[in-house]
Write a protein that holds these residues in place. Structure first.
Motif, PDB file in Angstrom:
ATOM      1  N   TYR A  47      37.725  49.007  46.241  1.00  0.00           N
ATOM      2  CA  TYR A  47      37.930  47.770  45.489  1.00  0.00           C
ATOM      3  C   TYR A  47      39.305  47.790  44.812  1.00  0.00           C
ATOM      4  N   THR A  50      44.594  43.921  41.992  1.00  0.00           N
ATOM      5  CA  THR A  50      45.876  43.214  41.970  1.00  0.00           C
ATOM      6  C   THR A  50      46.040  42.684  40.551  1.00  0.00           C
ATOM      7  N   TYR A  65      42.415  41.021  39.549  1.00  0.00           N
ATOM      8  CA  TYR A  65      41.206  40.890  40.363  1.00  0.00           C
ATOM      9  C   TYR A  65      41.131  42.085  41.297  1.00  0.00           C
ATOM     10  N   THR A  67      39.528  43.399  45.006  1.00  0.00           N
ATOM     11  CA  THR A  67      39.096  42.874  46.296  1.00  0.00           C
ATOM     12  C   THR A  67      38.210  43.907  46.983  1.00  0.00           C
ATOM     13  N   GLY A  71      36.295  41.396  51.485  1.00  0.00           N
ATOM     14  CA  GLY A  71      37.168  40.318  51.026  1.00  0.00           C
ATOM     15  C   GLY A  71      36.688  39.630  49.768  1.00  0.00           C
ATOM     16  N   ASP A  72      35.541  40.046  49.226  1.00  0.00           N
ATOM     17  CA  ASP A  72      35.031  39.469  47.991  1.00  0.00           C
ATOM     18  C   ASP A  72      35.969  39.824  46.836  1.00  0.00           C
ATOM     19  N   LYS A  73      36.148  38.882  45.921  1.00  0.00           N
ATOM     20  CA  LYS A  73      37.060  39.087  44.798  1.00  0.00           C
ATOM     21  C   LYS A  73      36.302  39.026  43.476  1.00  0.00           C
ATOM     22  N   HIS A  74      36.699  39.919  42.563  1.00  0.00           N
ATOM     23  CA  HIS A  74      36.068  40.013  41.252  1.00  0.00           C
ATOM     24  C   HIS A  74      37.178  40.089  40.215  1.00  0.00           C
TER      25      HIS A  74
END
Length: 163
Positions: A47, A50, A65, A67, A71-74
């Protein structure tokens, strides 16, 4: 591995992580002050982070965030509340939506990161305090202990590569 201890205390609503790095305090501080270096170690390897905004100065707001492998972003945010360069900094840390607005109902932690000389290296102590035992349990259930261990254990490799 850098992480030497992780202690969870429900009574004080804290997670305390202790780590030792083979680099001087100033070098470890530089990693946390530089968003390009920090994003290489903030979050577990699967994960990567950025950092959109980041400055270690009182009152500044950091946004980032992570990734995931699919491709899920948190997203998350920090509000810097204290800075004692290169010895420590404090910040509130919370979850966010992808516009970096605080996520309602999600835990916010108050954090103090401290760096002390330990021989030729650095002893880091990371203390996160939550508003309630339920908030602490929520992040533990989300895997914060293992995620933090994986993230912090990446730091020595980065420091060695840039020595």
């Amino acid at each position: 591995m850098p992480v030497t201890d992780i202690t969870k205390d429900v009574d004080t609503r804290t997670i305390t992580i202790t780590a030792s790095f083979a680099a001087p305090v100033e070098r470890v501080w530089a990693l946390y002050a530089d968003p390009r270096q920090l994003e290489r170690v903030w979050g577990p390897p699967t994960y990567p982070a950025t950092f959109v905004d980041h400055a270690l100065s009182v009152g500044s707001r950091t946004t980032y965030y992570m990734t995931g492998p699919t491709g899920d972003k948190h997203a998350g945010w920090w509000q810097i509340t204290a800075v004692d360069e290169p010895r420590s900094f404090a910040f509130d840390d919370g979850f966010a939506d992808m516009d970096f607005n605080a996520a309602p109902g999600m835990p916010v932690s108050r954090n103090i990161y401290t760096f002390e000389a330990e021989g030729q290296g650095t002893r880091a102590t990371y203390v996160s305090t939550y508003e309630s035992a339920d908030d602490l349990q929520k992040v533990l259930d989300m895997g914060v202990e293992e995620g933090s261990r994986l993230a912090i254990n990446q730091i020595d490799e980065l420091l060695a590569a840039e020595a």
